[in-house]
Design a protein around this motif. Structure first.
Motif: not given
Length: 56
Positions: A6-15, A23-27, A37-43
């Motif tokens: 499954l495609p997944a990405i982890s993003l730093p969102v705050a400190l 961070g948050v991981q989207l799957v 990628l669209a969800y990641a761009a928004v977040i």
């Protein structure tokens, strides 16, 4: 999510108040890479912007 394929990405969102990254991981489902990628761009917002700080 490599094992499931499954495609997944982890993003730093705050400190945190102590400066640690939060961070948050989207799957998404198989074949939904463009949606991911669209969800990641928004977040993620602007790639050049600094991380916001979590208060509380």
């Amino acid at each position: 999510m490599n094992l499931a394929g499954l495609p997944a990405i982890s993003l730093p969102v705050a400190l945190s108040n102590s400066g640690l990254p939060i961070g948050v991981q989207l799957v998404v489902g198989f074949g939904q890479d463009a949606d991911l990628l669209a969800y990641a761009a928004v977040i993620g917002g602007n790639p050049g912007s600094s991380l916001s700080s979590v208060t509380g």
